[in-house]
Enzyme design. Structure first.
Site, PDB file in Angstrom:
ATOM      1  N   ASN A   7      32.768  48.875  39.382  1.00  0.00           N
ATOM      2  CA  ASN A   7      34.189  48.830  39.068  1.00  0.00           C
ATOM      3  C   ASN A   7      34.277  48.822  37.545  1.00  0.00           C
ATOM      4  O   ASN A   7      34.089  47.790  36.909  1.00  0.00           O
ATOM      5  CB  ASN A   7      34.798  47.566  39.680  1.00  0.00           C
ATOM      6  CG  ASN A   7      36.290  47.476  39.442  1.00  0.00           C
ATOM      7  OD1 ASN A   7      36.865  48.284  38.705  1.00  0.00           O
ATOM      8  ND2 ASN A   7      36.920  46.497  40.055  1.00  0.00           N
ATOM      9  N   ARG A  91      34.844  52.471  42.231  1.00  0.00           N
ATOM     10  CA  ARG A  91      36.265  52.250  42.444  1.00  0.00           C
ATOM     11  C   ARG A  91      37.007  53.150  41.452  1.00  0.00           C
ATOM     12  O   ARG A  91      36.740  53.106  40.249  1.00  0.00           O
ATOM     13  CB  ARG A  91      36.620  50.799  42.176  1.00  0.00           C
ATOM     14  CG  ARG A  91      38.102  50.592  42.230  1.00  0.00           C
ATOM     15  CD  ARG A  91      38.481  49.190  41.834  1.00  0.00           C
ATOM     16  NE  ARG A  91      39.927  49.051  41.916  1.00  0.00           N
ATOM     17  CZ  ARG A  91      40.658  48.374  41.044  1.00  0.00           C
ATOM     18  NH1 ARG A  91      40.087  47.760  40.028  1.00  0.00           N
ATOM     19  NH2 ARG A  91      41.952  48.290  41.193  1.00  0.00           N
ATOM     20  N   HIS A 180      45.887  48.920  45.677  1.00  0.00           N
ATOM     21  CA  HIS A 180      45.165  47.935  46.505  1.00  0.00           C
ATOM     22  C   HIS A 180      44.826  48.504  47.887  1.00  0.00           C
ATOM     23  O   HIS A 180      44.618  47.753  48.842  1.00  0.00           O
ATOM     24  CB  HIS A 180      46.004  46.654  46.750  1.00  0.00           C
ATOM     25  CG  HIS A 180      46.274  45.826  45.532  1.00  0.00           C
ATOM     26  ND1 HIS A 180      47.458  45.164  45.355  1.00  0.00           N
ATOM     27  CD2 HIS A 180      45.509  45.526  44.460  1.00  0.00           C
ATOM     28  CE1 HIS A 180      47.420  44.498  44.213  1.00  0.00           C
ATOM     29  NE2 HIS A 180      46.247  44.697  43.643  1.00  0.00           N
ATOM     30  N   ARG A 241      53.741  40.425  36.009  1.00  0.00           N
ATOM     31  CA  ARG A 241      54.579  41.621  36.203  1.00  0.00           C
ATOM     32  C   ARG A 241      55.848  41.268  36.965  1.00  0.00           C
ATOM     33  O   ARG A 241      55.820  40.448  37.883  1.00  0.00           O
ATOM     34  CB  ARG A 241      53.821  42.686  37.006  1.00  0.00           C
ATOM     35  CG  ARG A 241      52.710  43.327  36.228  1.00  0.00           C
ATOM     36  CD  ARG A 241      52.000  44.377  37.073  1.00  0.00           C
ATOM     37  NE  ARG A 241      50.578  44.306  36.840  1.00  0.00           N
ATOM     38  CZ  ARG A 241      49.649  44.602  37.737  1.00  0.00           C
ATOM     39  NH1 ARG A 241      49.985  45.010  38.933  1.00  0.00           N
ATOM     40  NH2 ARG A 241      48.374  44.506  37.432  1.00  0.00           N
ATOM     41  N   GLU A 384      36.635  44.355  48.790  1.00  0.00           N
ATOM     42  CA  GLU A 384      36.745  45.757  48.398  1.00  0.00           C
ATOM     43  C   GLU A 384      35.373  46.377  48.117  1.00  0.00           C
ATOM     44  O   GLU A 384      35.136  47.540  48.410  1.00  0.00           O
ATOM     45  CB  GLU A 384      37.668  45.878  47.179  1.00  0.00           C
ATOM     46  CG  GLU A 384      39.112  45.571  47.558  1.00  0.00           C
ATOM     47  CD  GLU A 384      39.996  45.192  46.386  1.00  0.00           C
ATOM     48  OE1 GLU A 384      40.722  46.062  45.906  1.00  0.00           O
ATOM     49  OE2 GLU A 384      39.945  44.032  45.953  1.00  0.00           O
TER      50      GLU A 384
END
Ligand code: AMP
Length: 404
Positions: A7, A91, A180, A241, A384
């Protein structure tokens, strides 16, 4: 198959070296502060052996050289030869409209990831750097790209088109993509395994609640809607956010405060959410602690966070004509019984009955509803890296079988 999962971010690379048949993580670690003369590599082997050191690591090429070297190292490694890295899984954040699944990396795939840089300027360039570094360092090792957006690519048009002039979609590909995806895919599949019901028969709402937060309506195995949009800014309230706001607010603040585009971007992405409302922290643990200390703005941040998730549970139940299961995952979803309880309060009319004892129990993976609850609510730790490793092994095995 032994797969190196990478990643690659702007200044860090996280890695796991996974044996996919046993699903064991043979080693994991990360390189941080890439680009600095005091970058740090930390590495943990399956037996607990840990090593951490500082070095001059000026780019992703050098970082991946270090990762391969530590995997090979006599004292801390897990392999004797580079060829034991049978495949690399990456990823990649944005696959645009081109990718609705994971793919073997070819020159054409690299070109398409490059074309999508405009859609994810903060992520795709670094993901690509990781891929190119591996191509150079491990030229004979097959690589696979696993996209955050791919799982949502089967969303129907009415869920992904915004109420903007249609030409903007055609011209600039402005639409909902969702993110996601690897996590939503993993936990929905895992929920069907735990419940012992085929995914093709389940309507599942998945809530990935970490620093970034998103939900998906997974109907019979397909993501039919999701809260994140053109970018990961839309939808739920997150650590820093804003999630959903009236777009006119952006213009209003720019006028009132004389903000530039970069400043308003930072305001929405870095200074809003839990942090913006509470003025205390973007970290849910600190929000809960402050709330218990009687801080009203921390309480407000917590309430707004949970309320919006509840609202989307209602929306997605309507979208799917009902709901069979709800899954909580990621840092907050996995670890906060308070958040889960607050969200599910008042949803008894949908058929949700939370069992407080189960909700508070220490098990990592569990069903937290009573046995007679019509809708099952589950907590499932996301994984993941495992999905990336399994996708990589599957694709590479097929390619190898075809070339034999
Ligand atoms: P992630 O991005 O998945 O690592 O999740 C990070 C978020 O999980 C942060 O907001 C943390 O505060 C939150 N988190 C981690 N552990 C807990 C916990 N025990 N209770 C509440 N929130 C937690």
């Amino acid at each position: 198959m032994k797969v190196l999962v990478l990643n690659s971010g702007s200044s860090s690379i996280k890695y796991q070296f996974i044996e996919t048949t046993t699903r064991q993580v043979l080693a994991r670690g990360q390189v941080e502060r890439i680009g600095m003369d005091d970058a740090v590599l930390s590495h943990v082997r399956i037996d607990g052996d840990t090593v951490k050191f500082s070095a001059e690591i000026l780019d992703h090429n050098i970082a991946i050289e270090y990762v391969v070297a530590i995997l090979l190292s006599k004292n801390h490694g897990v392999i004797k030869d580079k060829s034991e890295i049978e495949a690399v899984g990456h990823r990649v954040v944005h696959g645009g409209e081109e990718f609705s699944g994971s793919v073997l990396v070819t020159d054409e795939v690299i070109e398409k990831i490059k074309e999508n840089i405009e859609l994810a300027p903060l992520h795709n360039p670094h993901n690509l750097r990781g891929i190119i570094a591996c191509k150079r360092l491990l030229p004979d090792t097959p690589q696979v790209a696993v996209f955050d957006t791919a799982f949502h690519q089967k969303m129907p048009e009415h869920a992904f088109i915004y109420g903007l002039p249609y030409e903007l979609y055609k011209k600039y590909k402005i639409r909902r993509y969702g993110f996601h995806g690897t996590s939503h895919r993993y936990v929905s599949k895992r929920a069907s395994e735990i419940l012992g019901v085929p995914i093709e028969k389940l309507r599942i709402i998945t809530a990935h609640l970490g620093n970034g937060c998103s939900m998906a309506a997974v109907m019979y195995g397909v993501s039919v809607d999701t809260t994140m949009g053109f970018t990961p800014l839309e939808g739920l309230l997150m650590g820093t956010r804003s999630g959903d706001i009236d777009p006119a607010i952006v213009l209003y603040i720019m006028g009132k405060e004389g903000l530039s585009m970069a400043e308003v971007n930072a305001l929405l992405n870095k200074h809003s959410g839990l942090l913006g409302i509470s003025g205390v922290s973007s970290d849910m643990r600190e929000i809960i602690e402050e709330m218990r200390n009687g801080n009203p703005r921390a309480r407000l941040a917590f309430d707004v966070f949970c309320y919006r998730i509840k609202k989307y549970i209602g929306a997605y139940s309507a979208v799917m004509g009902g709901v069979d299961a709800i899954v909580f995952t990621a840092g907050i979803g996995e670890n906060s019984p308070d958040v889960r309880k607050k969200i599910c309060e008042g949803l008894e009319f949908l058929g949700i009955k939370i069992d407080d004892e189960k909700n508070n129990s220490p098990e990592r993976e569990k069903i937290i509803t009573t046995d007679d609850s019509l809708v099952k609510v589950l907590v499932i730790p996301t994984n993941e890296e495992l999905v990336i490793a399994l996708d990589t092994a599957e694709i590479v095995s097929k390619v190898l079988a075809n070339t034999k």
